[in-house]
Design an enzyme around this catalytic site. Structure first.
Site, mmCIF file in Angstrom:
data_model
loop_
_atom_site.group_PDB
_atom_site.id
_atom_site.type_symbol
_atom_site.label_atom_id
_atom_site.label_comp_id
_atom_site.label_asym_id
_atom_site.label_seq_id
_atom_site.Cartn_x
_atom_site.Cartn_y
_atom_site.Cartn_z
ATOM 1 N N SER A 7 0.851 -1.197 0.000
ATOM 2 C CA SER A 7 0.000 0.000 0.000
ATOM 3 C C SER A 7 0.883 1.242 0.000
ATOM 4 O O SER A 7 1.662 1.464 0.925
ATOM 5 C CB SER A 7 -0.887 0.014 1.245
ATOM 6 O OG SER A 7 -1.348 1.332 1.454
ATOM 7 N N HIS A 32 -0.959 -1.123 -4.400
ATOM 8 C CA HIS A 32 -2.279 -0.844 -3.819
ATOM 9 C C HIS A 32 -2.363 0.652 -3.511
ATOM 10 O O HIS A 32 -1.533 1.197 -2.795
ATOM 11 C CB HIS A 32 -2.431 -1.685 -2.550
ATOM 12 C CG HIS A 32 -3.767 -1.579 -1.892
ATOM 13 N ND1 HIS A 32 -4.850 -2.322 -2.281
ATOM 14 C CD2 HIS A 32 -4.199 -0.811 -0.853
ATOM 15 C CE1 HIS A 32 -5.893 -2.027 -1.511
ATOM 16 N NE2 HIS A 32 -5.524 -1.105 -0.637
ATOM 17 N N ASP A 34 -4.631 3.691 -2.020
ATOM 18 C CA ASP A 34 -5.762 3.975 -1.138
ATOM 19 C C ASP A 34 -6.277 5.394 -1.362
ATOM 20 O O ASP A 34 -5.631 6.365 -0.971
ATOM 21 C CB ASP A 34 -5.321 3.811 0.320
ATOM 22 C CG ASP A 34 -5.101 2.358 0.678
ATOM 23 O OD1 ASP A 34 -6.055 1.569 0.531
ATOM 24 O OD2 ASP A 34 -3.979 2.008 1.098
ATOM 25 N N MET A 36 -8.950 8.167 -0.377
ATOM 26 C CA MET A 36 -9.861 8.489 0.742
ATOM 27 C C MET A 36 -10.465 9.864 0.535
ATOM 28 O O MET A 36 -9.773 10.794 0.121
ATOM 29 C CB MET A 36 -9.079 8.499 2.052
ATOM 30 C CG MET A 36 -8.361 7.207 2.346
ATOM 31 S SD MET A 36 -7.569 7.316 3.949
ATOM 32 C CE MET A 36 -6.610 5.810 3.938
ATOM 33 N N MET A 67 -12.006 4.427 -1.047
ATOM 34 C CA MET A 67 -12.717 4.649 0.225
ATOM 35 C C MET A 67 -13.439 5.981 0.077
ATOM 36 O O MET A 67 -13.077 7.004 0.676
ATOM 37 C CB MET A 67 -11.717 4.639 1.383
ATOM 38 C CG MET A 67 -11.249 3.240 1.722
ATOM 39 S SD MET A 67 -9.827 3.203 2.820
ATOM 40 C CE MET A 67 -8.514 3.312 1.619
ATOM 41 N N MET A 137 -11.734 -6.137 4.517
ATOM 42 C CA MET A 137 -10.935 -5.229 5.350
ATOM 43 C C MET A 137 -10.619 -5.959 6.647
ATOM 44 O O MET A 137 -11.512 -6.509 7.296
ATOM 45 C CB MET A 137 -11.702 -3.942 5.650
ATOM 46 C CG MET A 137 -11.930 -3.042 4.453
ATOM 47 S SD MET A 137 -10.423 -2.611 3.542
ATOM 48 C CE MET A 137 -9.463 -1.761 4.799
HETATM 49 C C1 DX5 Z 1 -6.527 1.201 5.343
HETATM 50 C C2 DX5 Z 1 -5.947 0.990 3.961
HETATM 51 C C3 DX5 Z 1 -4.852 -0.023 3.907
HETATM 52 C C4 DX5 Z 1 -3.647 0.332 4.718
HETATM 53 C C5 DX5 Z 1 -2.689 -0.815 4.796
HETATM 54 O O1 DX5 Z 1 -7.552 2.119 5.256
HETATM 55 O O2 DX5 Z 1 -6.972 0.547 3.099
HETATM 56 O O3 DX5 Z 1 -4.514 -0.303 2.572
HETATM 57 O O4 DX5 Z 1 -3.008 1.452 4.240
HETATM 58 O O5 DX5 Z 1 -1.623 -0.435 5.600
HETATM 59 P P1 DX5 Z 1 -1.128 -1.327 6.811
HETATM 60 O O6 DX5 Z 1 -0.668 -2.617 6.239
HETATM 61 O O7 DX5 Z 1 -0.027 -0.512 7.417
HETATM 62 O O8 DX5 Z 1 -2.303 -1.527 7.749
HETATM 63 ZN ZN ZN Z 2 -6.492 -0.327 1.077
#
Ligand code: DX5
Ligand code: ZN
Length: 222
Positions: A7, A32, A34, A36, A67, A137
């Protein structure tokens, strides 16, 4: 088989291009990303412009985790930005089936993500059929570096059983709090795509990814 999907949330944003190259050399399978929106989750990250800017620095699969409320609004723009897989939250869509269908019609793989508190019951046969990947999740979405929720292991196994019953065996992606300490349990339970932020970026990413793989290999032998 399983894939490792670091990520980018935990990367050094001062040199993203270099970090992407290093991730590939270190054996990452996917990137990956993310996204938000500060509404579906109480945090902001980045959007299309950033993804488009870094697209030329990597030929790995861009696995975009939305997200975001009503992500259908951004499907075309995410395709243009370079998303290969677009994963939306069940909880964030008014009409999740239409959203998945739209993503696929644009030529991307469609993923559906569910929060730890959302029952697996919401994944009916039609949704399992439509989705190319199911993302569980394993922490509350919105923040990196949280602790893995241990009950997730049973949820992975349960989802695996459910998909078998429906004849829809899709890859299971797990996201949140995964490290060399617990990767074995999620892979043993049936996870195929392993997202990891902190456990990849803290320290040497090559060493970290090698260790994640080494631990995951044991699972295959169990
Ligand atoms: C959480 C994200 C994850 C997160 C993973 O909201 O969707 O992808 O960044 O990071 P770690 O592995 O540090 O929990
Ligand atoms: Zn994620």
């Amino acid at each position: 088989m399983y894939k490792i999907a670091p990520s980018l949330l935990e990367a050094d944003y001062n040199c993203l291009g270099e970090q992407l190259k290093k991730l590939k050399e270190s054996g990452a399978d996917y990137i990956h990303l993310d996204v938000m929106d500060g509404s579906f989750v109480p945090n902001l990250s980045f959007g299309m412009k950033m993804i488009q800017s870094i697209r030329s620095s990597s030929d790995l699969v861009f696995d975009v985790h939305m997200m975001v409320d009503e992500p259908i609004r951004f499907t075309e723009k995410m395709k243009l930005a370079g998303a290969d897989v677009l994963t939306v939250h069940y909880e964030a869509c008014k009409d999740v089936k239409t959203t998945l269908t739209k993503i696929k019609s644009l030529g991307m793989k469609a993923g559906i993500a569910i929060k730890p508190g959302t029952s697996l019951e919401v994944l009916d046969g039609q949704l399992l059929h439509l989705a190319d990947v199911i993302q569980l999740m394993t922490v509350e979405p919105g923040l990196e570096g949280q602790s893995f929720i241990p009950e997730s292991v049973e949820r992975i196994a349960e989802l695996k059983r459910k998909m078998k019953i429906y004849g829809q065996e899709k890859p299971i992606e797990v996201d949140g709090g995964i490290s060399a300490w617990n990767i074995r349990s999620v892979v043993s339970a049936g996870a195929n795509i392993i997202v990891s932020g902190k456990a990849v970026f803290e320290g040497d990413m090559k060493v970290n990814i090698r260790e994640l793989r080494r631990q995951a290999e044991y699972a295959g032998k169990e």
